[in-house]
Design a protein around this motif. Structure first.
Motif, PDB file in Angstrom:
ATOM      1  N   PHE A 215       0.863  -1.180   0.000  1.00 19.77           N
ATOM      2  CA  PHE A 215       0.000   0.000   0.000  1.00 19.77           C
ATOM      3  C   PHE A 215       0.900   1.230   0.000  1.00 19.77           C
ATOM      4  CE2 PHE A 215      -2.567   3.308   2.052  1.00 19.77           C
ATOM      5  CZ  PHE A 215      -3.743   3.227   1.321  1.00 19.77           C
ATOM      6  N   ASP A 220       5.176   8.093  -4.904  1.00 21.41           N
ATOM      7  CA  ASP A 220       4.760   7.250  -6.023  1.00 21.41           C
ATOM      8  C   ASP A 220       5.866   6.265  -6.358  1.00 21.41           C
ATOM      9  OD1 ASP A 220       6.587   8.523  -8.176  1.00 21.41           O
ATOM     10  OD2 ASP A 220       5.494  10.245  -7.365  1.00 21.41           O
ATOM     11  N   ASN A 227       2.158   2.385 -12.644  1.00 17.56           N
ATOM     12  CA  ASN A 227       2.414   3.588 -11.853  1.00 17.56           C
ATOM     13  C   ASN A 227       1.468   3.614 -10.648  1.00 17.56           C
ATOM     14  OD1 ASN A 227       4.422   4.861 -13.602  1.00 17.56           O
ATOM     15  ND2 ASN A 227       2.735   5.099 -15.060  1.00 17.56           N
ATOM     16  N   LEU A 228       2.040   3.554  -9.477  1.00 16.69           N
ATOM     17  CA  LEU A 228       1.248   3.575  -8.251  1.00 16.69           C
ATOM     18  C   LEU A 228       1.491   4.884  -7.514  1.00 16.69           C
ATOM     19  CD1 LEU A 228       2.147   0.421  -8.783  1.00 16.69           C
ATOM     20  CD2 LEU A 228       0.964   0.083  -6.616  1.00 16.69           C
ATOM     21  N   LYS A 229       0.414   5.467  -7.008  1.00 15.07           N
ATOM     22  CA  LYS A 229       0.499   6.721  -6.270  1.00 15.07           C
ATOM     23  C   LYS A 229      -0.104   6.553  -4.875  1.00 15.07           C
ATOM     24  CE  LYS A 229       0.435   9.615 -10.407  1.00 15.07           C
ATOM     25  NZ  LYS A 229      -0.184  10.771 -11.106  1.00 15.07           N
ATOM     26  N   LYS A 230       0.005   7.593  -4.081  1.00 15.80           N
ATOM     27  CA  LYS A 230      -0.491   7.578  -2.709  1.00 15.80           C
ATOM     28  C   LYS A 230      -1.918   7.065  -2.669  1.00 15.80           C
ATOM     29  CE  LYS A 230      -1.291  10.581   1.290  1.00 15.80           C
ATOM     30  NZ  LYS A 230      -1.164  11.958   1.831  1.00 15.80           N
ATOM     31  N   GLY A 231      -2.158   6.064  -1.808  1.00 10.84           N
ATOM     32  CA  GLY A 231      -3.492   5.499  -1.660  1.00 10.84           C
ATOM     33  C   GLY A 231      -3.731   4.255  -2.486  1.00 10.84           C
ATOM     34  N   ASP A 232      -2.793   3.909  -3.386  1.00 13.21           N
ATOM     35  CA  ASP A 232      -2.968   2.722  -4.220  1.00 13.21           C
ATOM     36  C   ASP A 232      -2.540   1.461  -3.481  1.00 13.21           C
ATOM     37  OD1 ASP A 232      -3.868   4.299  -6.256  1.00 13.21           O
ATOM     38  OD2 ASP A 232      -1.992   4.276  -7.398  1.00 13.21           O
ATOM     39  N   TYR A 233      -3.292   0.376  -3.761  1.00 11.85           N
ATOM     40  CA  TYR A 233      -3.005  -0.933  -3.169  1.00 11.85           C
ATOM     41  C   TYR A 233      -2.663  -1.911  -4.283  1.00 11.85           C
ATOM     42  CZ  TYR A 233      -4.129  -5.648  -1.443  1.00 11.85           C
ATOM     43  OH  TYR A 233      -4.085  -6.987  -1.154  1.00 11.85           O
ATOM     44  N   LEU A 234      -1.724  -2.821  -4.014  1.00 10.91           N
ATOM     45  CA  LEU A 234      -1.349  -3.828  -5.004  1.00 10.91           C
ATOM     46  C   LEU A 234      -1.163  -5.178  -4.331  1.00 10.91           C
ATOM     47  CD1 LEU A 234      -0.320  -4.738  -7.842  1.00 10.91           C
ATOM     48  CD2 LEU A 234       1.978  -4.079  -7.064  1.00 10.91           C
ATOM     49  N   CYS A 250       9.164   7.607  -1.973  1.00 16.80           N
ATOM     50  CA  CYS A 250       7.881   7.119  -1.481  1.00 16.80           C
ATOM     51  C   CYS A 250       8.072   6.344  -0.177  1.00 16.80           C
ATOM     52  CB  CYS A 250       7.213   6.207  -2.517  1.00 16.80           C
ATOM     53  SG  CYS A 250       8.150   4.701  -2.877  1.00 16.80           S
TER      54      CYS A 250
END
Length: 263
Positions: A215, A220, A227-234, A250
């Motif tokens: 998370f 980023d 591309n993952l940014k603040k608040g993204d979950y993987l 990040c």
């Protein structure tokens, strides 16, 4: 590989400890006829610190011997290892500097004082210390927490924890720092961590045998082209392979059930 590194760290800790304690024992005549003796050590202290008043030598001798005794004991039992090894590194570095001023740079090289200092500093960068009192206390603390009914025993105050350089299998990943949130004593590793990437930092291509969850808390990152940014979950499934890079820096929360494999 991990076992070999654990053994190497353990042997380095014990070697440093016995080095300090042997020196103290010699000054206190505990080595019998092979002892240097206290009077000779005070004289040697005056010679090493020739740039200081000779009257200071007894005080410096007492202070240095006390410090070496404490450092030796703490390293031998394995308690407060990171702080102790940093102190040992600084103490021996100061000794090397004083020797260089008084006798020239050849003296600390001949007596491997700088090697001693560098070895202590290297040990301070280890992420964990197997076969130590520190690990034993941590393990029993975890067992106590499992039986505890107080929620406070399950809370990790992340702001009170210091960022540590990320070092895995002897490799120091520049620009990446870690905070351990959950330690698994069975695996002898942290399974839930915070990673901080400085701008431009990257983690190499690797495999997750048991998958992972992450998370993005700040900044980023680019993972497997995404591309993952603040608040993204993987979530990555088992045996998923990727690298991690962050152009702007990040902080990421990772849950990693099994140790990663660098490819």
């Amino acid at each position: 590989m991990k076992t070999r590194q654990d053994i190497a760290g353990f042997l380095l800790r014990i070697t440093l400890a016995t080095g300090f304690l042997s020196a103290v024992a010699s000054r206190l005549n505990l080595w019998g006829a092979q002892s240097s003796g206290w009077k000779n050590f005070v004289q040697y202290t005056a010679d090493v610190n020739s740039f200081l008043p000779a009257s200071w030598a007894p005080v410096i001798a007492v202070l240095s011997t006390t410090a070496e005794l404490i450092i030796g004991i703490l390293l031998l039992v394995g308690f407060q290892i990171r702080k102790t090894t940093l102190s040992a590194s600084v103490l021996t570095l100061l000794f090397a500097i004083a020797m260089s001023i008084s006798f020239g740079c050849k003296e600390p090289l001949d007596y491997s004082v700088l090697v001693f200092s560098a070895g202590a500093f290297l040990l301070s960068t280890c992420s964990h210390y197997p076969w130590s009192l520190e690990q034993l206390l941590h393990y029993h603390h975890l067992k106590f927490n499992i039986m505890s009914t107080s929620i406070n025993n399950y809370i990790v105050k992340t702001e009170q924890k210091e960022w540590q350089p990320l070092i895995e299998k002897g490799i120091h990943y520049e620009g990446i720092f870690v905070k351990s949130l959950k330690f698994d004593p069975e695996q002898n590793r942290s399974t839930t961590i915070l990673l901080k990437f400085e701008p431009g930092a990257s983690y190499p291509y690797h495999n997750h045998p048991a998958g992972e969850e992450l998370f993005i808390l700040e900044g980023d990152a680019v993972i497997a082209g995404g591309n993952l940014k603040k608040g993204d979950y993987l979530y990555t499934p088992p045996s998923f392979k990727h690298s991690v890079t962050s152009e702007n820096g990040c902080i990421i929360l990772f849950i990693v059930p099994e140790e990663v494999e660098i490819l």
